[in-house]
Design a protein around this motif. Structure first.
Motif, PDB file in Angstrom:
ATOM      1  N   LYS A 161       0.764  -1.338   0.087  1.00  0.00           N
ATOM      2  CA  LYS A 161      -0.100   0.012  -0.013  1.00  0.00           C
ATOM      3  C   LYS A 161       0.859   1.289   0.154  1.00  0.00           C
ATOM      4  O   LYS A 161       0.525   2.353  -0.771  1.00  0.00           O
ATOM      5  N   GLU A 162       1.902   1.211   0.924  1.00  0.00           N
ATOM      6  CA  GLU A 162       2.833   2.434   0.944  1.00  0.00           C
ATOM      7  C   GLU A 162       3.707   2.838  -0.295  1.00  0.00           C
ATOM      8  O   GLU A 162       3.462   4.023  -0.579  1.00  0.00           O
ATOM      9  N   ASN A 163       4.130   1.728  -0.731  1.00  0.00           N
ATOM     10  CA  ASN A 163       5.312   1.965  -1.730  1.00  0.00           C
ATOM     11  C   ASN A 163       4.709   1.781  -3.287  1.00  0.00           C
ATOM     12  O   ASN A 163       5.354   2.175  -4.247  1.00  0.00           O
ATOM     13  N   TYR A 164       3.436   1.154  -3.469  1.00  0.00           N
ATOM     14  CA  TYR A 164       3.045   0.950  -4.725  1.00  0.00           C
ATOM     15  C   TYR A 164       1.584   1.497  -4.966  1.00  0.00           C
ATOM     16  O   TYR A 164       0.963   1.502  -5.959  1.00  0.00           O
ATOM     17  N   GLY A 165       0.976   2.037  -3.655  1.00  0.00           N
ATOM     18  CA  GLY A 165      -0.474   2.599  -3.852  1.00  0.00           C
ATOM     19  C   GLY A 165      -1.458   1.329  -4.020  1.00  0.00           C
ATOM     20  O   GLY A 165      -2.390   1.660  -4.889  1.00  0.00           O
ATOM     21  N   ALA A 166      -1.080   0.340  -3.735  1.00  0.00           N
ATOM     22  CA  ALA A 166      -2.149  -0.748  -4.226  1.00  0.00           C
ATOM     23  C   ALA A 166      -3.059  -1.251  -3.446  1.00  0.00           C
ATOM     24  O   ALA A 166      -3.218  -0.862  -2.326  1.00  0.00           O
ATOM     25  N   ARG A 167      -4.229  -1.397  -4.161  1.00  0.00           N
ATOM     26  CA  ARG A 167      -5.492  -2.139  -3.353  1.00  0.00           C
ATOM     27  C   ARG A 167      -5.295  -3.567  -3.125  1.00  0.00           C
ATOM     28  O   ARG A 167      -5.151  -4.157  -4.280  1.00  0.00           O
ATOM     29  N   ASN A 188      -9.185   0.506   7.124  1.00  0.00           N
ATOM     30  CA  ASN A 188      -8.521   0.977   5.797  1.00  0.00           C
ATOM     31  C   ASN A 188      -9.361   0.481   4.498  1.00  0.00           C
ATOM     32  O   ASN A 188      -9.712  -0.611   4.324  1.00  0.00           O
ATOM     33  N   PRO A 189      -9.895   1.437   3.642  1.00  0.00           N
ATOM     34  CA  PRO A 189     -10.812   1.257   2.661  1.00  0.00           C
ATOM     35  C   PRO A 189     -10.027   0.663   1.324  1.00  0.00           C
ATOM     36  O   PRO A 189     -10.493   0.250   0.416  1.00  0.00           O
ATOM     37  N   ASP A 190      -8.592   0.670   1.545  1.00  0.00           N
ATOM     38  CA  ASP A 190      -7.763   0.091   0.352  1.00  0.00           C
ATOM     39  C   ASP A 190      -7.178  -1.307   0.477  1.00  0.00           C
ATOM     40  O   ASP A 190      -6.596  -1.721  -0.232  1.00  0.00           O
ATOM     41  N   VAL A 191      -7.762  -1.797   1.781  1.00  0.00           N
ATOM     42  CA  VAL A 191      -7.505  -3.166   2.051  1.00  0.00           C
ATOM     43  C   VAL A 191      -8.504  -4.002   2.366  1.00  0.00           C
ATOM     44  O   VAL A 191      -9.413  -3.718   3.379  1.00  0.00           O
ATOM     45  N   CYS A 192      -8.954  -5.157   1.607  1.00  0.00           N
ATOM     46  CA  CYS A 192      -9.828  -5.799   1.962  1.00  0.00           C
ATOM     47  C   CYS A 192      -9.471  -7.217   2.382  1.00  0.00           C
ATOM     48  O   CYS A 192      -8.757  -7.848   1.711  1.00  0.00           O
ATOM     49  N   THR A 193     -10.095  -7.560   3.571  1.00  0.00           N
ATOM     50  CA  THR A 193      -9.734  -8.716   4.296  1.00  0.00           C
ATOM     51  C   THR A 193     -10.978  -9.872   4.156  1.00  0.00           C
ATOM     52  O   THR A 193     -11.760  -9.265   4.645  1.00  0.00           O
ATOM     53  N   SER A 249     -15.101  -9.346  -6.931  1.00  0.00           N
ATOM     54  CA  SER A 249     -15.748  -8.550  -7.994  1.00  0.00           C
ATOM     55  C   SER A 249     -16.270  -7.151  -7.373  1.00  0.00           C
ATOM     56  O   SER A 249     -16.367  -6.250  -8.294  1.00  0.00           O
ATOM     57  N   PHE A 250     -16.666  -7.260  -6.294  1.00  0.00           N
ATOM     58  CA  PHE A 250     -17.067  -6.024  -5.453  1.00  0.00           C
ATOM     59  C   PHE A 250     -15.685  -5.171  -5.343  1.00  0.00           C
ATOM     60  O   PHE A 250     -15.549  -3.705  -5.721  1.00  0.00           O
ATOM     61  N   PHE A 251     -14.808  -5.530  -4.805  1.00  0.00           N
ATOM     62  CA  PHE A 251     -13.463  -4.778  -4.437  1.00  0.00           C
ATOM     63  C   PHE A 251     -12.516  -4.500  -5.494  1.00  0.00           C
ATOM     64  O   PHE A 251     -11.926  -3.185  -5.513  1.00  0.00           O
ATOM     65  N   GLN A 252     -12.282  -5.293  -6.557  1.00  0.00           N
ATOM     66  CA  GLN A 252     -11.486  -4.921  -7.706  1.00  0.00           C
ATOM     67  C   GLN A 252     -10.098  -4.526  -7.148  1.00  0.00           C
ATOM     68  O   GLN A 252      -9.545  -3.489  -7.408  1.00  0.00           O
ATOM     69  N   PRO A 253      -9.216  -5.405  -6.790  1.00  0.00           N
ATOM     70  CA  PRO A 253      -8.063  -5.319  -6.216  1.00  0.00           C
ATOM     71  C   PRO A 253      -6.904  -5.321  -7.236  1.00  0.00           C
ATOM     72  O   PRO A 253      -7.266  -5.531  -8.657  1.00  0.00           O
ATOM     73  N   ASP A 254      -5.754  -4.517  -6.843  1.00  0.00           N
ATOM     74  CA  ASP A 254      -4.653  -4.780  -7.654  1.00  0.00           C
ATOM     75  C   ASP A 254      -3.812  -5.926  -7.745  1.00  0.00           C
ATOM     76  O   ASP A 254      -3.179  -6.120  -8.541  1.00  0.00           O
ATOM     77  N   ARG A 289      -7.218 -18.407 -11.146  1.00  0.00           N
ATOM     78  CA  ARG A 289      -8.247 -17.789 -11.952  1.00  0.00           C
ATOM     79  C   ARG A 289      -8.544 -16.666 -11.830  1.00  0.00           C
ATOM     80  O   ARG A 289      -8.424 -15.572 -12.695  1.00  0.00           O
ATOM     81  N   LEU A 290      -8.838 -16.140 -10.365  1.00  0.00           N
ATOM     82  CA  LEU A 290      -9.192 -14.862 -10.130  1.00  0.00           C
ATOM     83  C   LEU A 290      -8.211 -13.958 -10.245  1.00  0.00           C
ATOM     84  O   LEU A 290      -8.344 -12.695 -10.646  1.00  0.00           O
ATOM     85  N   ALA A 291      -6.550 -14.312  -9.997  1.00  0.00           N
ATOM     86  CA  ALA A 291      -5.928 -13.209 -10.181  1.00  0.00           C
ATOM     87  C   ALA A 291      -5.776 -13.003 -11.512  1.00  0.00           C
ATOM     88  O   ALA A 291      -5.381 -11.906 -11.701  1.00  0.00           O
ATOM     89  N   HIS A 292      -5.833 -13.816 -12.439  1.00  0.00           N
ATOM     90  CA  HIS A 292      -5.580 -13.718 -13.876  1.00  0.00           C
ATOM     91  C   HIS A 292      -6.817 -12.791 -14.296  1.00  0.00           C
ATOM     92  O   HIS A 292      -6.822 -11.948 -15.281  1.00  0.00           O
ATOM     93  N   GLN A 293      -7.998 -12.793 -13.662  1.00  0.00           N
ATOM     94  CA  GLN A 293      -9.402 -12.157 -14.211  1.00  0.00           C
ATOM     95  C   GLN A 293      -9.411 -10.914 -13.628  1.00  0.00           C
ATOM     96  O   GLN A 293      -9.687 -10.034 -14.517  1.00  0.00           O
ATOM     97  N   TYR A 294      -8.747 -10.440 -12.500  1.00  0.00           N
ATOM     98  CA  TYR A 294      -9.013  -9.261 -11.868  1.00  0.00           C
ATOM     99  C   TYR A 294      -7.843  -8.576 -11.584  1.00  0.00           C
ATOM    100  O   TYR A 294      -7.715  -7.313 -11.406  1.00  0.00           O
ATOM    101  N   THR A 295      -6.630  -9.220 -11.417  1.00  0.00           N
ATOM    102  CA  THR A 295      -5.318  -8.394 -11.006  1.00  0.00           C
ATOM    103  C   THR A 295      -4.111  -8.342 -11.707  1.00  0.00           C
ATOM    104  O   THR A 295      -2.930  -8.342 -11.685  1.00  0.00           O
ATOM    105  N   ASN A 296      -4.537  -8.796 -13.223  1.00  0.00           N
ATOM    106  CA  ASN A 296      -3.240  -9.053 -14.200  1.00  0.00           C
ATOM    107  C   ASN A 296      -2.241 -10.049 -13.716  1.00  0.00           C
ATOM    108  O   ASN A 296      -1.279  -9.856 -14.194  1.00  0.00           O
TER     109      ASN A 296
END
Length: 422
Positions: A161-167, A188-193, A249-254, A289-296
Motif C-alpha cells: 500500500k505504501e510503496n505501490y499505492g496498491a489496493r 482501511n478502505p484500500d485493503v479488503c480482508t 468482483s466488488f472490491f476490484q483489487p490490484d 483464475r481470479l488473479a488473472h481475471q482481476y489483478t493481471n
C-alpha cells in the motif's frame, strides 16, 4: 496462463522453532521443498533467497517500537526474560509463543521473505510469488499470539500500500480466523480482508464472525465466513466460491495476497473441520483464475497453519506451487463453480477406483502418485504412514452424519457474509 512464478525462501526461516514438541515446526518447509524437488517441479533457478530487512520502518508499519524491542530482548535473553508482566504485556512466554535465542532474527527472516515476494510481483519481476514460511497472521501490533511473533502478511500488505499505492485483497483460508491482519486494516478502505475459517464459537482466536465488517472508512471491506464444525469438502468449497467471487468482483483489487493454512483437513489435530486434500487442490486453482481475471495475474501466496506436518502440510503447500507454476496434478483446474464440481467428481471416481483395488489408468493422470523417493526418504522419520497419493483415499476421511444440517447453516452464513455487497 503462462508460467511465471518465483519461490521465496530464506534458510534462517527454519530457525523459527519454539521447541521440539511445539506443533508449529519448521520441518514443514523442508518436507514441502523436498517433495516439490522430487516431483521435478521446483528448480534452483526458481528459488529466491530474500535479503534480510534492515529498515526498521518496515516492521514499525505494523508493530509498535516497544514491542519490537521486547522481541529483541526475548531473542537475546530467552527464557530468562519471562515474567508474568512480560507475558501479559507482549504475549511472549506463553505456551503458544515461548521465547528462544534468535527469535527476532528468525521472525525477521520470515518478514523479509513476504516483503520480497510482494516487491517481486509489484515491480514486474514475476506475476506470482510463493513464500511458504510466511502467513503468521495472529500477531498484533503490540503482542504475539497463536505461534506468531511478527505479522509478515500484514507487513507485506502495508508495504504494498505504501510503496505501490496498491489496493490489496487478502484471502485467508486457514482454519483459524486471520485476526491480526483483519484488525490491522479494519478501518482501511484500500485493503479488503477475507477469511474463511471454523467459527470462533469453538476455535481460537474466538473472532471472525459475519458481523465484523470493518470500521469507519473501512466499513464494508472486511468479510468473514465462519463455518460450522465438521464441515466437509463440498460445503467448504461452495462457501468459498460463492463468497470470494462476490468479494473480488466488488472490491476490484490490484493484487491478491493469500494465506494457505492447511489445518481445515480432517487429520489436523487443532481444529474440527472435516475436509480432505480436495479443497487444497481447488483453492489455489480458484485464486489463480481470479488473479488473472482481476489483478493481471498479480498474486502473492503465503503459508500459515497446518499441524499434521507429515501427511497434510507437504501435499497442501506443494499443490499451491504446482498450480501457481502451471503444473496441477489434475488437468481440469479452470476452477469455475461448475468445473470444480466436475473435478471433484472425477477425482473422487479415480480415488474410489484405487480404494476398491480396481484397474486404474494412471496414463491419464499419472501425477496422482506421490514421488516414491520422497516417501522412502522421510518414512523412517515419520510417526505415521506417509500417503501414497496426492489426494486422500475415501476410507481415510469418512462421512459426517450431520452433513445436511451443517450445509444448511453454512449456506445461511454465506448469504449474511455478502449481503451488503451491491
Amino acid at each position: 496462463m503462462s508460467a511465471n512464478a518465483l519461490f521465496f525462501h530464506h534458510p534462517a526461516a527454519k530457525t523459527y522453532k519454539f521447541n521440539d514438541e511445539h506443533p508449529f515446526h519448521p520441518l514443514r518447509a523442508d518436507l514441502t521443498i523436498q517433495l516439490l524437488q522430487a516431483q521435478l517441479a521446483l528448480t534452483k533457478q526458481q528459488i529466491v533467497q530474500p535479503t534480510l530487512i534492515t529498515d526498521d520502518h518496515i516492521l514499525t508499519s505494523i508493530h509498535r517500537t516497544e514491542y519490537i524491542q521486547a522481541v529483541q530482548a526475548a531473542s537475546d535473553a530467552g527464557q530468562q526474560i519471562v515474567t508474568p508482566t512480560f507475558i501479559e504485556k507482549y504475549g511472549i512466554g506463553t505456551e503458544d509463543t515461548p521465547p528462544f535465542p534468535g527469535l527476532h532474527q528468525a521472525a525477521l527472516a520470515i518478514v523479509s521473505g513476504s516483503v520480497a515476494a510482494a516487491d517481486a510481483v509489484m515491480n514486474g519481476t514475476t506475476q506470482h510469488a510463493y513464500h511458504i514460511s510466511g502467513g503468521l497472521h495472529h500477531a498484533f501490533p503490540e503482542r504475539a499470539g497463536g505461534f506468531c511473533i511478527y505479522n509478515d502478511a500484514a507487513i507485506a500488505i502495508a508495504h504494498l500500500k505504501e510503496n505501490y499505492g496498491a489496493r490489496v485483497l487478502y484471502i485467508d483460508t486457514d482454519v483459524h480466523h486471520g485476526d491480526g491482519v483483519q484488525w490491522a486494516f479494519y478501518d482501511n478502505p484500500d485493503v479488503c480482508t477475507y477469511s474463511i475459517h471454523e467459527t470462533g464459537k469453538f476455535l481460537f482466536p474466538g473472532t471472525g464472525f459475519v458481523y465484523e465488517k470493518g470500521l469507519e472508512q473501512g466499513y464494508g471491506t472486511c468479510f468473514n465466513v465462519p463455518l460450522e464444525p465438521y464441515t466437509e469438502d463440498e460445503s467448504w468449497l461452495e462457501s468459498f466460491q460463492t463468497t470470494i467471487e462476490a468479494v473480488i468482483s466488488f472490491f476490484q483489487p490490484d493484487i491478491i495476497v493469500s494465506q494457505h493454512g492447511c489445518d481445515a483437513h480432517a487429520f489436523d489435530p487443532l481444529s474440527h473441520l472435516h475436509c480432505s486434500m480436495n479443497i487444497y487442490h481447488a483453492i489455489p486453482a480458484i485464486i489463480h483464475r481470479l488473479a488473472h481475471q482481476y489483478t493481471n495475474g498479480r498474486w502473492v501466496a503465503l503459508g500459515g497453519g497446518g499441524y499434521d506436518i507429515w501427511r497434510v502440510v507437504p501435499r497442501a503447500w506443494s499443490l499451491v506451487w504446482l498450480e501457481m507454476n502451471d503444473q496441477p496434478i489434475f488437468s481440469g483446474s479452470e476452477a469455475s463453480k461448475q468445473q470444480v464440481k466436475q473435478d471433484l467428481l472425477s477425482i473422487d471416481a479415480v480415488m474410489e477406483q484405487i480404494y476398491q483395488m480396481k484397474d486404474v489408468d494412471f496414463s491419464m493422470q499419472p501425477k496422482l502418485l506421490l514421488p516414491e523417493q520422497w516417501r522412502k526418504l522421510w518414512q523412517p522419520a515419520s510417526p505415521v504412514p506417509l500417503p501414497q497419493y496426492w489426494l486422500d483415499l475415501p476410507q481415510h476421511i469418512g462421512d459426517i452424519p450431520r452433513r445436511q444440517e451443517i450445509t444448511k447453516q453454512n449456506r445461511a452464513t454465506q448469504t449474511i457474509a455478502i449481503q451488503d455487497i451491491k
